[in-house]
Design a protein around this motif. Sequence first.
Motif: not given
Length: 173
Positions: A14-15, A163-166, A18-19, A3, A12, A10
């Motif tokens: 970690d995301f 919050v989601r991965p790119r 965070l969420d 990121i 899954a 990060l």
Amino acid sequence: MQINEPDIQLDAVDFALLDALQQDASRSNLELASRVHVSPPTALRRVKRLRDLGLVERQVAILDADRMAAVTGHGVQAIVEITLDRQGHEEQEAFEARVIGDPAVQQCYRVSPGPDFILVVHAPDMPGYLSLAQRLLTSDANVRNVKAFFSVKRAKFDPRIPVRPRDTREGRA
């Protein structure tokens, strides 16, 4: 998953953390671990890492404005557009520094195109707003235009960032 900064990796978990923190940061570590399906020591270690990386800026309590109104009064909330006369870097920095130092300013955004700044402000009443406007806006010779929109109802307030991965296949978020 990278990121913006090359050192931040990060996954899954970690995301998910965070969420979950954005939904309710007051959860105990046990609740948080259970919610994201990891052990409590893993959750604790991961949350500490996310804070150390600066991804969690701070934790705050979000007050219920309608219930607080019974104690403090509703007050006046306004979204204010400000256009500066001179938009040089120094002038923008000076304006920004002055308004962010005022406790009545809840949010300050530099925007483009259109006005130079959007402020979200809260005052106890209309005389309080007038005082704020004189203090921050009319006393500044570099403020060319001010347009205020007064809130009569807030239909939604959600400070969460999605919050989601790119999606690395297409380079899109």
